[in-house]
Design an enzyme around this catalytic site. Structure first.
Site: not given
Ligand code: C5P
Length: 289
Positions: A11, A138
């Site tokens: 994406k 995501d």
């Molecule tokens: O959800 P995911 O594991 O992909 O996110 C990785 C890191 O990115 C999270 O631990 C968080 O610190 C940050 N994040 C965030 N806000 C989001 C998505 C991710 O702060 N909407």
């Protein structure tokens, strides 16, 4: 042998507004996401004698081939909700999407694994969505793909009319960062947040024809100072192709997009740049009805 397979698309974000930090530590987003033709292949075997994850393909390097892989974690999340056993599951990934570039490859593989397991196990949409979100922010978008408005931390996905076909060229540097996404969000916290206006503006012209200059990404405020060498690479790419490029997600991949099929010319001109150049195009989601 009982095996299911599907492609897991990359994406890009056509807009990415970071609205603020939430009490749970995540960030409130408003972003338009778009799937690409560039895709991994996910195969799940349900009666494997050797359960686990294997990884092959041109971008296998650095992708965990064990139970720390996001596909396995997503599958575990689904078993928690369905009572199914993960005991004979084998996930095989063929990686065509460069890892950790901001192109969503890992999240897409995990979401595709969930969709395949849903077919096999008959899990409910609610359980699949919950497992997807538990695996990462995501993942809910990739359950359907296509063009969508994504809000919250990634849990609210509203399908949009499909973007017409656009050519896309990706420029993927080798630079990486530890805990990349979290680090970029922390850097963004030191800057004023986005208002959401960029996404609004993009939505007002959907489904239209876009160029990279119409794309915006809140991570660009910090990414070019955070990834070593990325600002210089952007300048070199823009000078070479004579058009702006934008950051993919949290980066460091850059992309050009346009409604005409200029991808061949642009990719040829970029041959000698210090990055991997990949030609692709926008596509509707593989799961779209
Ligand atoms: O959800 P995911 O594991 O992909 O996110 C990785 C890191 O990115 C999270 O631990 C968080 O610190 C940050 N994040 C965030 N806000 C989001 C998505 C991710 O702060 N909407």
């Amino acid at each position: 042998m009982s095996e299911l397979a599907a492609s897991a698309p990359a994406k890009i974000n056509l807009s990415l507004d970071i609205l603020g930090r939430r009490e749970d530590g995540y960030h409130e987003l408003r972003t338009v996401m778009q799937t690409l033709g560039l895709a991994d292949v996910v195969r799940v075997q349900l009666d494997a004698s050797s359960p686990g994850v294997t990884v092959a393909g041109p971008f296998a390097e650095g992708v965990p081939a064990d139970e720390s892989n996001l596909t396995w974690q997503a599958a575990e999340e689904l078993t928690k909700r369905t009572g199914k056993s993960i005991g004979q599951l084998h996930v095989h990934l063929t990686k065509h999407i460069p890892a950790a570039g901001g192109l969503g490859g890992g999240a897409s593989d995990a979401a595709t694994t969930l969709r395949l397991l849903q077919q096999a196990w008959g899990a409910s949409d609610a359980d699949v969505l919950a497992a997807a979100l538990a695996a990462g922010s995501d993942e809910p978008f990739f359950l359907r793909g296509g063009t969508a408005l994504v809000e919250g931390r990634g849990e609210r996905v509203t399908p949009l009319p499909a973007l017409p076909w656009h050519a896309v060229v990706l420029f993927v540097p080798r630079t990486t960062l530890d805990r990349k996404t979290a680090s970029l969000f922390t850097a963004v916290d030191q800057t004023p947040y986005d208002t959401g206006a960029a996404t609004e503006k993009l939505l007002a012209r959907q489904p239209g024809q876009l160029r990279a200059r119409d794309v915006s990404n809140g991570f660009e405020r910090v990414a070019f100072d955070t990834f070593p060498g990325l600002g210089a690479l952007r300048n070199a790419v823009e000078k070479t192709i004579g058009e702006p490029v934008r950051l993919a997600g949290a980066g460091p991949a850059l992309f050009w997009l346009g409604p005409e099929d200029d991808a061949g010319t642009i990719a040829d001109a970029s041959r000698n740049l210090p990055c991997t150049v990949i030609r692709t195009a926008t596509v509707e989601g593989p799961w779209a009805p």
